[in-house]
Design an enzyme around this catalytic site. Structure first.
Site, PDB file in Angstrom:
ATOM      1  N   ARG A 156       0.849  -1.188   0.000  1.00 21.46           N
ATOM      2  CA  ARG A 156       0.000   0.000   0.000  1.00 21.46           C
ATOM      3  C   ARG A 156       0.890   1.246   0.000  1.00 21.46           C
ATOM      4  O   ARG A 156       2.116   1.146  -0.046  1.00 21.46           O
ATOM      5  CB  ARG A 156      -0.925   0.008   1.217  1.00 21.46           C
ATOM      6  CG  ARG A 156      -0.220  -0.006   2.566  1.00 21.46           C
ATOM      7  CD  ARG A 156      -1.224  -0.142   3.703  1.00 21.46           C
ATOM      8  NE  ARG A 156      -0.584  -0.085   5.012  1.00 21.46           N
ATOM      9  CZ  ARG A 156      -1.237  -0.219   6.165  1.00 21.46           C
ATOM     10  NH1 ARG A 156      -2.551  -0.426   6.161  1.00 21.46           N
ATOM     11  NH2 ARG A 156      -0.597  -0.147   7.316  1.00 21.46           N
ATOM     12  N   THR A 158       3.168   4.189   0.988  1.00 23.55           N
ATOM     13  CA  THR A 158       4.139   4.361   2.074  1.00 23.55           C
ATOM     14  C   THR A 158       4.725   5.762   2.123  1.00 23.55           C
ATOM     15  O   THR A 158       5.448   6.095   3.063  1.00 23.55           O
ATOM     16  CB  THR A 158       5.313   3.373   1.912  1.00 23.55           C
ATOM     17  OG1 THR A 158       6.019   3.685   0.702  1.00 23.55           O
ATOM     18  CG2 THR A 158       4.828   1.934   1.880  1.00 23.55           C
ATOM     19  N   SER A 209       5.155  -3.184 -17.908  1.00 21.41           N
ATOM     20  CA  SER A 209       4.064  -2.214 -17.818  1.00 21.41           C
ATOM     21  C   SER A 209       2.952  -2.728 -16.907  1.00 21.41           C
ATOM     22  O   SER A 209       2.397  -1.974 -16.096  1.00 21.41           O
ATOM     23  CB  SER A 209       3.509  -1.925 -19.218  1.00 21.41           C
ATOM     24  OG  SER A 209       2.370  -1.089 -19.147  1.00 21.41           O
ATOM     25  N   HIS A 212       4.041  -2.426 -13.307  1.00 23.03           N
ATOM     26  CA  HIS A 212       3.971  -1.019 -12.900  1.00 23.03           C
ATOM     27  C   HIS A 212       2.522  -0.615 -12.618  1.00 23.03           C
ATOM     28  O   HIS A 212       2.223   0.059 -11.623  1.00 23.03           O
ATOM     29  CB  HIS A 212       4.566  -0.150 -14.011  1.00 23.03           C
ATOM     30  CG  HIS A 212       4.919   1.233 -13.571  1.00 23.03           C
ATOM     31  ND1 HIS A 212       5.575   2.128 -14.385  1.00 23.03           N
ATOM     32  CD2 HIS A 212       4.699   1.893 -12.399  1.00 23.03           C
ATOM     33  CE1 HIS A 212       5.751   3.268 -13.733  1.00 23.03           C
ATOM     34  NE2 HIS A 212       5.222   3.156 -12.527  1.00 23.03           N
ATOM     35  N   ARG A 246      -3.329   8.515 -13.470  1.00 25.16           N
ATOM     36  CA  ARG A 246      -2.443   7.524 -14.104  1.00 25.16           C
ATOM     37  C   ARG A 246      -3.063   6.879 -15.337  1.00 25.16           C
ATOM     38  O   ARG A 246      -2.346   6.467 -16.246  1.00 25.16           O
ATOM     39  CB  ARG A 246      -2.085   6.415 -13.102  1.00 25.16           C
ATOM     40  CG  ARG A 246      -1.339   6.883 -11.871  1.00 25.16           C
ATOM     41  CD  ARG A 246       0.030   7.448 -12.198  1.00 25.16           C
ATOM     42  NE  ARG A 246       0.809   7.672 -10.989  1.00 25.16           N
ATOM     43  CZ  ARG A 246       0.755   8.763 -10.249  1.00 25.16           C
ATOM     44  NH1 ARG A 246      -0.069   9.747 -10.600  1.00 25.16           N
ATOM     45  NH2 ARG A 246       1.501   8.889  -9.164  1.00 25.16           N
ATOM     46  N   CYS A 350      12.600   2.196   0.041  1.00 24.90           N
ATOM     47  CA  CYS A 350      11.572   1.896   1.044  1.00 24.90           C
ATOM     48  C   CYS A 350      11.518   0.390   1.291  1.00 24.90           C
ATOM     49  O   CYS A 350      11.414  -0.400   0.346  1.00 24.90           O
ATOM     50  CB  CYS A 350      10.232   2.414   0.535  1.00 24.90           C
ATOM     51  SG  CYS A 350       8.774   1.677   1.279  1.00 24.90           S
ATOM     52  N   CYS A 353       8.211  -1.283   0.070  1.00 24.09           N
ATOM     53  CA  CYS A 353       8.175  -1.260  -1.401  1.00 24.09           C
ATOM     54  C   CYS A 353       9.179  -2.259  -1.966  1.00 24.09           C
ATOM     55  O   CYS A 353       8.907  -2.946  -2.956  1.00 24.09           O
ATOM     56  CB  CYS A 353       8.494   0.137  -1.922  1.00 24.09           C
ATOM     57  SG  CYS A 353       7.483   1.457  -1.219  1.00 24.09           S
TER      58      CYS A 353
END
Length: 428
Positions: A156, A158, A209, A212, A246, A350, A353
């Site tokens: 989620r 961060t 892609s 992402h 996005r 992170c 992440c």
């Protein structure tokens, strides 16, 4: 605005939505909460191989905790699922014992190995073990490997962003994606777009892609709003504006293609699960708890039964065709490019992440290993294809958790679409 969300509901994606949201995702969500699948072993301390990085993140949401003491003892033992087709029958020549014994008295067999010989054999074993890997994973027995409870460390928002995050994606897209090669991409000279690239390179781009896109949707779905004036607890919410930003119409066709690529990866990983379904049906998923293991097997069997009944899936047999030498060269290039991307995940600043980046590339790499390890297809003397790989429990955890991220993203796309359509109707 409404147009793009209607477009992603075309016949193909709409049928996938129904299949995933009503059948797959409910079972998959339960499965990923079981002990066998929620503990993932990972080395979070591996240095970035490409640039200096101290793995520092300013947000408290970046952190994760190891849970080695929580893991059932049975899961700490290294195990693997070995496809039956891996078992190689070695033809042996039988001779009478007396002849052999007599011969060996004069010319005995030297069974000793020098240190050089042993080193050579170790190198051969290492090569055989890594030549079909699509991601850089560490030995599970390494002292730096620790268990993480994924259910307590969900993917989620961060707060990780800015130059560091941008640098990661630039490295993935710019430095490690395929470059045109006249040997494989003759059409690229006439059509200098991804459409002019050969099939394998287009697939590679769609994988990145789609990854992402899935990460972006997870962040938008579980976004964080700080408390007013900095006091008290913040709130988690679904960030519709981020989703629009996005994938909205300002991106034209590109926004739609990003969403389609997510569905593409979903089908690719689904195909990998279908391919190993016979082995999953016989796996015990042993954790030491009889009740837990029975529940896990029951959910898995139901999930596999559903997954194997969907006709629309990825066809790996269309990949790496043509002249075998060229096909093998292209497959190796494909594998090494993806290996590089898995290494880039060690550069993410992170912790949370980095955890999910490593896990999802591990899961996607496992899917690619399942689908492409025997392509170009090698045929043994009996006319059967040989699948030269095995999977560890960690591979399975990564594969199913990765598939879970795409399944969850499809659910979230529908929820974002519902909210946006409802908002549009209220404005009319």
């Amino acid at each position: 605005m409404l147009l793009i969300f209607i477009l992603i509901s075309n016949c193909s994606s709409d049928s996938i939505d129904n299949f995933n949201n009503a059948k797959v995702f409910p079972l998959l969500s339960k499965l990923l909460q079981k002990d066998y699948f929620k503990f993932y072993k990972v080395n979070m301390l591996r240095p970035c191989p490409y640039w200096p990085d101290d793995h520092q993140c300013a947000s408290k949401e970046c952190g994760i905790q190891h849970c080695d003491d929580e893991v059932p003892l049975a899961l700490r033992k290294k195990s693997s699922i070995i496809p039956a087709s891996n078992e190689v029958e070695v033809e042996t020549v039988s001779r009478s014992g007396s002849d052999c014994e007599t011969s060996n008295q004069f010319d005995p067999l030297d069974t000793s190995l020098s240190e050089y010989d042993r080193a050579q054999l170790r190198d051969m074993d290492t090569f055989e073990d890594t030549s079909d890997r699509f991601c850089d994973v560490e030995d599970e027995d390494s002292a730096d490997m620790h268990y993480v409870n994924l259910s307590k460390n969900p993917e989620r928002y961060t707060g990780y962003k800015g130059n560091s995050a941008t640098k990661i994606w630039q490295a993935i897209y710019q430095e490690n994606c395929f470059k045109p090669d006249p040997k494989f991409d003759k059409n690229f000279l006439l059509h200098p777009t991804t459409g002019g690239l050969c099939l394998e390179k287009r697939v590679f781009y769609r994988l990145i892609s789609g990854l992402h896109t899935a990460i972006t949707i997870s962040i938008a779905s579980y976004n964080y709003k700080p408390p007013l004036a900095g006091f008290g607890e913040g709130t988690w919410y679904r960030n519709v504006e981020m989703f629009k930003g996005r994938f909205g119409p300002q991106w034209g066709q590109e926004g739609l293609e990003r969403l389609k690529n997510l569905y593409f990866v979903y089908l690719l990983e689904l195909r990998a699960l279908q391919k190993i379904a016979p082995y999953l049906k016989t796996e015990l998923f042993y954790t030491g708890s009889t009740e837990e293991d029975q529940e896990t097997r029951a959910i898995m069997n139901s999930l596999i039964q559903i997954a194997t009944n969907i006709p629309e899936s990825f066809d790996e047999n269309e990949m790496f065709k043509g002249v075998e030498a060229d096909a093998r060269l292209l497959r190796e290039e494909f594998r090494l490019h993806f290996m590089n991307i898995s290494r880039i995940m060690d550069c993410v600043g992170c912790d949370k992440c980095r955890l999910w980046g490593k896990l999802q590339t591990h899961g996607m790499g496992t899917a690619l290993k399942i689908l492409f390890s025997d392509l170009p297809r090698s045929i043994n003397g009996n006319g059967k294809s040989h699948i030269p790989f095995y999977l560890t429990r960690n591979d399975l955890v990564a594969l199913f958790q990765s598939f879970g991220r795409y399944a969850s993203s499809i659910v979230e796309i529908n929820e974002f679409r519902r909210i946006i359509q409802s908002s549009i109707k209220s404005e009319l």
